[in-house]
Scaffold this motif. Structure first.
Motif, PDB file in Angstrom:
ATOM      1  N   LYS A   1       0.829  -1.202   0.000  1.00 49.28           N
ATOM      2  CA  LYS A   1       0.000   0.000   0.000  1.00 49.28           C
ATOM      3  C   LYS A   1       0.870   1.263   0.000  1.00 49.28           C
ATOM      4  O   LYS A   1       0.597   2.219  -0.721  1.00 49.28           O
ATOM      5  CB  LYS A   1      -0.917  -0.014   1.232  1.00 49.28           C
ATOM      6  N   MET A   2       1.927   1.239   0.794  1.00 50.58           N
ATOM      7  CA  MET A   2       2.823   2.401   0.864  1.00 50.58           C
ATOM      8  C   MET A   2       3.658   2.554  -0.414  1.00 50.58           C
ATOM      9  O   MET A   2       3.954   3.673  -0.834  1.00 50.58           O
ATOM     10  CB  MET A   2       3.733   2.285   2.080  1.00 50.58           C
ATOM     11  N   VAL A   3       4.017   1.445  -1.054  1.00 57.76           N
ATOM     12  CA  VAL A   3       4.732   1.512  -2.332  1.00 57.76           C
ATOM     13  C   VAL A   3       3.825   2.147  -3.376  1.00 57.76           C
ATOM     14  O   VAL A   3       4.250   3.028  -4.134  1.00 57.76           O
ATOM     15  CB  VAL A   3       5.198   0.108  -2.778  1.00 57.76           C
ATOM     16  N   LYS A   4       2.570   1.717  -3.397  1.00 58.28           N
ATOM     17  CA  LYS A   4       1.612   2.255  -4.364  1.00 58.28           C
ATOM     18  C   LYS A   4       1.398   3.754  -4.149  1.00 58.28           C
ATOM     19  O   LYS A   4       1.227   4.508  -5.101  1.00 58.28           O
ATOM     20  CB  LYS A   4       0.283   1.507  -4.252  1.00 58.28           C
ATOM     21  N   ALA A   5       1.430   4.175  -2.892  1.00 59.52           N
ATOM     22  CA  ALA A   5       1.248   5.595  -2.574  1.00 59.52           C
ATOM     23  C   ALA A   5       2.514   6.409  -2.845  1.00 59.52           C
ATOM     24  O   ALA A   5       2.491   7.635  -2.754  1.00 59.52           O
ATOM     25  CB  ALA A   5       0.836   5.747  -1.108  1.00 59.52           C
TER      26      ALA A   5
ATOM     27  N   ARG B   1       5.307   6.333  -1.039  1.00 54.32           N
ATOM     28  CA  ARG B   1       5.971   6.725   0.212  1.00 54.32           C
ATOM     29  C   ARG B   1       7.259   5.945   0.453  1.00 54.32           C
ATOM     30  O   ARG B   1       8.154   6.414   1.141  1.00 54.32           O
ATOM     31  CB  ARG B   1       5.027   6.516   1.399  1.00 54.32           C
ATOM     32  N   VAL B   2       7.347   4.707  -0.064  1.00 54.97           N
ATOM     33  CA  VAL B   2       8.548   3.886   0.058  1.00 54.97           C
ATOM     34  C   VAL B   2       8.835   3.237  -1.292  1.00 54.97           C
ATOM     35  O   VAL B   2       7.973   3.207  -2.170  1.00 54.97           O
ATOM     36  CB  VAL B   2       8.396   2.770   1.126  1.00 54.97           C
ATOM     37  N   SER B   3      10.043   2.738  -1.434  1.00 62.33           N
ATOM     38  CA  SER B   3      10.397   2.015  -2.652  1.00 62.33           C
ATOM     39  C   SER B   3      11.297   0.852  -2.291  1.00 62.33           C
ATOM     40  O   SER B   3      11.895   0.816  -1.208  1.00 62.33           O
ATOM     41  CB  SER B   3      11.090   2.940  -3.651  1.00 62.33           C
ATOM     42  N   LYS B   4      11.413  -0.082  -3.199  1.00 59.84           N
ATOM     43  CA  LYS B   4      12.216  -1.269  -2.961  1.00 59.84           C
ATOM     44  C   LYS B   4      13.683  -0.884  -2.752  1.00 59.84           C
ATOM     45  O   LYS B   4      14.237  -0.093  -3.517  1.00 59.84           O
ATOM     46  CB  LYS B   4      12.089  -2.218  -4.151  1.00 59.84           C
ATOM     47  N   GLY B   5      14.262  -1.411  -1.698  1.00 60.25           N
ATOM     48  CA  GLY B   5      15.675  -1.174  -1.439  1.00 60.25           C
ATOM     49  C   GLY B   5      15.997   0.153  -0.786  1.00 60.25           C
ATOM     50  O   GLY B   5      17.159   0.538  -0.713  1.00 60.25           O
TER      51      GLY B   5
END
Length: 75
Positions: A33-37, A39-43
């Protein structure tokens, strides 16, 4: 001299339990959910923290981005 961890036993006794699988899925859903928003990304080295420590509560008001150290040191 201490022996190494028995990962198979650890998985069998804790991580493979239905309750823990459900909690892990909830944590993964919060992260997604936060990646979609955006706010965060992989790594990025960040964790998604549940303010009330309840992984089932995935409302935006309950989620925040923190450092791994800060999130994992909370009790």
């Amino acid at each position: 001299m201490p022996t190494g961890r028995n990962y198979k036993k650890e998985y069998r006794d804790f991580h493979a339990k239905p309750k823990q699988k459900k909690r892990r899925a909830q944590r993964n859903a919060s992260r997604a959910k936060m990646v979609k928003a955006g706010r965060v990304s992989k790594g990025d080295g960040k964790d998604v923290d549940h303010k009330d420590r309840n992984t089932a509560n995935q409302s935006s008001k309950n989620l925040k981005v923190t450092t791994k150290k800060a999130n994992r040191s909370r009790k």
